[in-house]
Design a protein around this motif. Structure first.
Motif, mmCIF file in Angstrom:
data_model
loop_
_atom_site.group_PDB
_atom_site.id
_atom_site.type_symbol
_atom_site.label_atom_id
_atom_site.label_comp_id
_atom_site.label_asym_id
_atom_site.label_seq_id
_atom_site.Cartn_x
_atom_site.Cartn_y
_atom_site.Cartn_z
ATOM 1 N N ASN A 61 0.828 -1.207 0.000
ATOM 2 C CA ASN A 61 0.000 0.000 0.000
ATOM 3 C C ASN A 61 0.867 1.264 0.000
ATOM 4 O O ASN A 61 0.570 2.233 0.687
ATOM 5 C CB ASN A 61 -0.925 -0.001 1.221
ATOM 6 N N THR A 62 1.938 1.229 -0.792
ATOM 7 C CA THR A 62 2.853 2.363 -0.921
ATOM 8 C C THR A 62 3.055 2.653 -2.403
ATOM 9 O O THR A 62 3.375 1.733 -3.175
ATOM 10 C CB THR A 62 4.196 2.066 -0.237
ATOM 11 N N PHE A 63 2.905 3.938 -2.785
ATOM 12 C CA PHE A 63 2.863 4.286 -4.210
ATOM 13 C C PHE A 63 3.530 5.636 -4.456
ATOM 14 O O PHE A 63 3.685 6.450 -3.552
ATOM 15 C CB PHE A 63 1.410 4.367 -4.701
ATOM 16 N N GLY A 64 3.890 5.846 -5.719
ATOM 17 C CA GLY A 64 4.333 7.161 -6.161
ATOM 18 C C GLY A 64 3.129 8.028 -6.472
ATOM 19 O O GLY A 64 2.014 7.534 -6.664
ATOM 20 N N GLN A 65 3.357 9.322 -6.543
ATOM 21 C CA GLN A 65 2.262 10.271 -6.738
ATOM 22 C C GLN A 65 1.476 10.011 -8.020
ATOM 23 O O GLN A 65 0.263 10.208 -8.077
ATOM 24 C CB GLN A 65 2.828 11.693 -6.732
ATOM 25 N N ARG A 66 2.169 9.547 -9.046
ATOM 26 C CA ARG A 66 1.503 9.359 -10.351
ATOM 27 C C ARG A 66 0.728 8.053 -10.438
ATOM 28 O O ARG A 66 0.005 7.832 -11.412
ATOM 29 C CB ARG A 66 2.542 9.418 -11.471
ATOM 30 N N PHE A 67 0.880 7.173 -9.448
ATOM 31 C CA PHE A 67 0.286 5.838 -9.559
ATOM 32 C C PHE A 67 -0.631 5.508 -8.378
ATOM 33 O O PHE A 67 -0.753 4.349 -7.990
ATOM 34 C CB PHE A 67 1.400 4.791 -9.676
ATOM 35 N N LEU A 68 -1.255 6.511 -7.828
ATOM 36 C CA LEU A 68 -2.134 6.280 -6.689
ATOM 37 C C LEU A 68 -3.389 5.531 -7.112
ATOM 38 O O LEU A 68 -4.072 5.941 -8.052
ATOM 39 C CB LEU A 68 -2.522 7.618 -6.051
ATOM 40 N N PRO A 69 -3.734 4.434 -6.427
ATOM 41 C CA PRO A 69 -4.912 3.644 -6.812
ATOM 42 C C PRO A 69 -6.219 4.240 -6.310
ATOM 43 O O PRO A 69 -7.294 3.838 -6.736
ATOM 44 C CB PRO A 69 -4.648 2.288 -6.148
ATOM 45 N N GLU A 70 -6.122 5.174 -5.368
ATOM 46 C CA GLU A 70 -7.324 5.765 -4.780
ATOM 47 C C GLU A 70 -7.012 7.180 -4.326
ATOM 48 O O GLU A 70 -5.846 7.604 -4.306
ATOM 49 C CB GLU A 70 -7.798 4.938 -3.583
ATOM 50 N N GLN A 71 -8.046 7.900 -3.960
ATOM 51 C CA GLN A 71 -7.866 9.265 -3.473
ATOM 52 C C GLN A 71 -7.123 9.239 -2.146
ATOM 53 O O GLN A 71 -7.555 8.622 -1.176
ATOM 54 C CB GLN A 71 -9.232 9.936 -3.286
ATOM 55 N N PRO A 72 -5.961 9.929 -2.063
ATOM 56 C CA PRO A 72 -5.249 9.950 -0.784
ATOM 57 C C PRO A 72 -5.926 10.892 0.213
ATOM 58 O O PRO A 72 -6.888 11.591 -0.108
ATOM 59 C CB PRO A 72 -3.862 10.479 -1.172
ATOM 60 N N VAL A 73 -5.417 10.899 1.400
ATOM 61 C CA VAL A 73 -5.909 11.789 2.440
ATOM 62 C C VAL A 73 -5.705 13.240 2.012
ATOM 63 O O VAL A 73 -4.673 13.586 1.434
ATOM 64 C CB VAL A 73 -5.147 11.506 3.764
ATOM 65 N N ASN A 74 -6.686 14.089 2.270
ATOM 66 C CA ASN A 74 -6.539 15.511 1.977
ATOM 67 C C ASN A 74 -5.674 16.182 3.037
ATOM 68 O O ASN A 74 -5.703 15.807 4.215
ATOM 69 C CB ASN A 74 -7.906 16.202 1.949
ATOM 70 N N GLY A 75 -4.925 17.191 2.626
ATOM 71 C CA GLY A 75 -4.121 17.964 3.556
ATOM 72 C C GLY A 75 -4.862 19.206 4.018
ATOM 73 O O GLY A 75 -5.649 19.793 3.265
ATOM 74 N N TYR A 76 -4.607 19.628 5.268
ATOM 75 C CA TYR A 76 -5.313 20.780 5.834
ATOM 76 C C TYR A 76 -4.349 21.685 6.599
ATOM 77 O O TYR A 76 -3.323 21.228 7.123
ATOM 78 C CB TYR A 76 -6.421 20.314 6.783
ATOM 79 N N ILE A 77 -4.694 22.964 6.648
ATOM 80 C CA ILE A 77 -3.981 23.933 7.464
ATOM 81 C C ILE A 77 -4.934 24.470 8.529
ATOM 82 O O ILE A 77 -6.146 24.359 8.392
ATOM 83 C CB ILE A 77 -3.425 25.093 6.620
ATOM 84 N N GLY A 78 -4.348 25.038 9.595
ATOM 85 C CA GLY A 78 -5.163 25.570 10.682
ATOM 86 C C GLY A 78 -4.981 24.802 11.964
ATOM 87 O O GLY A 78 -5.858 24.798 12.831
ATOM 88 N N ILE A 79 -3.835 24.137 12.122
ATOM 89 C CA ILE A 79 -3.589 23.321 13.309
ATOM 90 C C ILE A 79 -3.744 24.162 14.579
ATOM 91 O O ILE A 79 -3.335 25.321 14.648
ATOM 92 C CB ILE A 79 -2.176 22.693 13.249
ATOM 93 N N GLY A 80 -4.397 23.579 15.574
ATOM 94 C CA GLY A 80 -4.577 24.245 16.855
ATOM 95 C C GLY A 80 -5.678 25.276 16.888
ATOM 96 O O GLY A 80 -5.858 25.963 17.888
ATOM 97 N N THR A 81 -6.424 25.386 15.794
ATOM 98 C CA THR A 81 -7.507 26.371 15.733
ATOM 99 C C THR A 81 -8.788 25.676 15.287
ATOM 100 O O THR A 81 -8.803 24.475 14.998
ATOM 101 C CB THR A 81 -7.180 27.493 14.729
ATOM 102 N N THR A 82 -9.856 26.446 15.200
ATOM 103 C CA THR A 82 -11.113 25.920 14.653
ATOM 104 C C THR A 82 -11.296 26.340 13.199
ATOM 105 O O THR A 82 -12.270 25.970 12.566
ATOM 106 C CB THR A 82 -12.314 26.428 15.477
ATOM 107 N N ASN A 83 -10.339 27.098 12.673
ATOM 108 C CA ASN A 83 -10.392 27.564 11.285
ATOM 109 C C ASN A 83 -9.521 26.666 10.413
ATOM 110 O O ASN A 83 -8.421 27.028 9.997
ATOM 111 C CB ASN A 83 -9.934 29.017 11.199
ATOM 112 N N ILE A 84 -10.009 25.454 10.149
ATOM 113 C CA ILE A 84 -9.255 24.444 9.394
ATOM 114 C C ILE A 84 -9.690 24.458 7.938
ATOM 115 O O ILE A 84 -10.871 24.329 7.639
ATOM 116 C CB ILE A 84 -9.447 23.054 10.023
ATOM 117 N N MET A 85 -8.698 24.607 7.038
ATOM 118 C CA MET A 85 -8.983 24.756 5.613
ATOM 119 C C MET A 85 -8.188 23.747 4.801
ATOM 120 O O MET A 85 -7.052 23.411 5.149
ATOM 121 C CB MET A 85 -8.622 26.171 5.152
ATOM 122 N N PRO A 86 -8.764 23.251 3.679
ATOM 123 C CA PRO A 86 -8.016 22.324 2.823
ATOM 124 C C PRO A 86 -6.911 23.053 2.069
ATOM 125 O O PRO A 86 -7.017 24.244 1.768
ATOM 126 C CB PRO A 86 -9.093 21.795 1.860
#
Length: 613
Positions: A223-248
């Protein structure tokens, strides 16, 4: 008789074996519970979101997922969720190079020129693969920038430009060395791109194909892949750590930039398999593994070194080998402790918004702290936890409390919550109160600190070296060191405004040195420095401790965590320190504790209760 004795011995051995199983279960469950407490606290205050796995002797003792892989659609993080590993990719590149070394297909002592002739425009006779592996190449070239033309570097090509590895190497051929190979540690992404390129040249295979064949398959990783060969949608990244204003947030860097240095995606369980394959010597034999772990380069004055592909940190008497990664929306770290046969995987998809960075050192994430605390917990050590919020706020009385003869705080109540307020017309807040307190000191060292303040704020450190010992004169206060310090100061002033005042706020003695802490109060930031002195009152240490935003937070919420106990979530106000708050009802006194710092405030006898709606 012998049969009876054998039966008795068998019974005793069986009981002892069962006892050992029960004991191991208890130890593991205690560790798991403690690790759970640690992570629950981080999660409660939005300081962690992702996956964690901890194993000992190959057996998983803790595994838990926290929060969402996709917040917008409420998809939870799962064991199989794919995270962007960022620079954790480098440990796979290093392992691949060592595997090829073990197989006799290359040597880590080979010159880089053997595989990529003329890759930079300088004398590279002594620049070997090991220099690329432990970041001691001395190259000015680095991914996305080169600092040949200025101290801060110049962008060579935009991150999103479609570019091949060959094209990148061509663009960096006219760069030079900043230092001799093996002389200095300087983390370098470009060096690992070159290693990825060398893997392809030596094997005649695509970088990922080789990893699949000789690394992933051997470790049982599926279950380890390169960026170009992902078999499924990976986890989304977010900013706003430690706050309630979390954005993709999304990383738009072209994959061609990343080969060898970053770009892999994996799950917590697959990375566990990789670490176990390392520890069990299924990927590398004992000799090669020792080569990986024992080839060290000191990277600072602390307990940290860099080995072949791993950072080595001496932590509470054991060696923690680990590697972290950070990229937009993601922060990761994997590591292991060989002496204890412990392996740790931490994958987070919640970080701070770096686009809002000023001259500050606010945590990008808490992954490193969590990793180290887990090691301590596994060794039976006590660690500090973030307290879980409670429903009731106890018996803390509202009104005014004196900090000293001049400064005070108000405790107010509104909407069933308690708040702490400081005078919003002044500089003093809970977070910087101690930084504005001047120590009482008549020593010659104190006078040198004041002289240092006048030198640096005037923008010239010339001749200041006369106050330092010979080692520091050469290390920090020679012509080159003075220029570097003044350049730093001018950069900070350009970003944070002029310095209005300076406080010498703390003095302590450690390891035979007298240490003085100085706080420079700029318009937009606080700059903390330290001067250390030997027995001859000469400077034997100079440190820039921290730079963080000027605090203008005069009202903070007191989060109840227990009977007459509260928590100030400092990070949520802009990355400031947290405070554990205790109310001593009989003494009518509040104590605020943050690390070794303690602030106390006593209630005024005739204090008027302040209530707000």
């Amino acid at each position: 008789m012998s049969i009876s004795i054998n039966l008795i011995n068998f019974y005793i051995m069986k009981k002892a074996f069962l006892f050992l199983i029960i004991l191991e279960t208890i130890v593991n469950s205690v560790s798991s519970q403690s690790i759970s407490d640690l992570l629950d606290g981080y999660y409660a205050y939005n300081r962690f979101n992702g996956s964690v796995l901890v194993a000992r002797n190959g057996e998983i003792v803790f595994q838990q997922n926290y929060g969402f892989a996709d917040r917008e659609n409420k998809y939870p993080v799962k064991e199989s969720s794919l995270f962007n590993l960022a620079s954790v990719t480098k440990v796979f590149t290093a392992t691949a190079i060592l595997k090829l070394h073990e197989d006799g297909k290359l040597s880590i002592y080979d010159k880089v020129d053997k595989y990529i002739p003329g890759f930079i425009n300088d004398n590279t006779d002594s620049l070997t693969l090991i220099n690329l592996l432990n970041h001691t190449s001395g190259m000015s070239a680095n991914l996305a920038q080169t600092d040949n033309s200025s101290n801060h570097g110049k962008i060579v090509v935009s991150d999103s430009e479609i570019v091949t590895t060959d094209q990148l190497i061509s663009r960096f051929r006219d760069t030079n060395l900043n230092s001799r190979p093996g002389e200095k540690f300087n983390y370098n992404n470009y060096g690992y791109l070159l290693l990825g390129y060398i893997i392809e040249k030596v094997t005649g295979m695509d970088y990922l194909d080789y990893l699949n064949k000789d690394i992933f398959s051997v470790a049982g990783m599926t279950n380890t892949f390169g960026q170009r060969f992902l078999p499924e949608q990976p986890v989304n990244g977010y900013i706003g750590i430690g706050t309630t204003n979390i954005m993709p947030v999304k990383e738009d860097m072209f994959p061609g930039w990343l080969i060898g240095a970053a770009g892999l995606y994996s799950s917590v369980s697959d990375l566990h398999k990789f670490l176990e394959a390392i520890l069990s010597q299924r990927l590398l034999n004992e000799e090669t593994l020792n080569l990986m772990l024992d080839t060290c380069f000191v990277i600072n004055k602390g307990n940290k070194l860099w080995t072949v592909g791993w950072e080595k940190n001496v932590l509470d008497g054991v060696n923690l080998y680990s590697h972290g990664g950070s990229i937009k929306g993601f922060s990761t770290r994997i590591g292991f402790v060989p002496e204890e046969n412990i392996s740790i995987v931490i994958l987070s998809n919640l970080v701070k918004d770096k686009s809002q960075d000023g001259p500050s050192s606010v945590n990008y994430s808490w992954v490193d702290e969590i990793t180290e605390d887990i090691v301590r917990i596994m060794k039976g050590k006590n660690v500090a936890y973030l307290p879980m919020p409670a429903k009731k706020h106890g018996n803390l009385k509202t009104g005014s409390y004196l900090l000293d003869d001049v400064n005070f705080i108000n405790i107010t109540s509104r909407k069933d919550s308690l708040f702490l307020e400081t005078d919003n017309q002044g500089n003093i807040t809970l977070f910087n109160y101690n930084l504005y307190k001047e120590i009482t000191d008549l020593s010659s060292e104190y006078e040198v600190c004041k002289i240092f303040v006048s030198y640096i704020t005037s923008g010239d450190l010339k001749d200041f070296g006369k106050y330092a010992d010979d080692k520091m004169k050469k290390a920090a206060f020679d012509e080159k060191g003075n220029v570097a310090t003044i350049d730093f100061w001018n950069y900070i002033v350009s970003k944070a405004g002029k310095c209005s005042s300076v406080s010498i706020y703390n003095k302590d003695e450690q390891n035979g040195s007298k240490n003085y802490s100085l706080a420079f109060h700029l318009d937009k930031a606080e700059v903390l420095m330290q001067l250390s002195f030997n027995d001859n009152s000469q400077i034997n240490g100079f440190y820039i401790l921290k730079v963080f935003p000027k605090c203008d937070i005069h009202t903070v919420k007191l989060i109840p965590t227990g009977k007459n106990e509260y928590f100030v979530n400092g990070y949520s106000y802009g990355g400031f320190k947290d405070f554990h708050v205790k109310y001593d009802k009989p003494a009518k006194r509040i104590s605020f504790e943050s690390g070794n710092e303690v602030i106390t405030a006593s209630r005024q006898i005739n204090s008027r209760v302040t209530m707000s709606k």
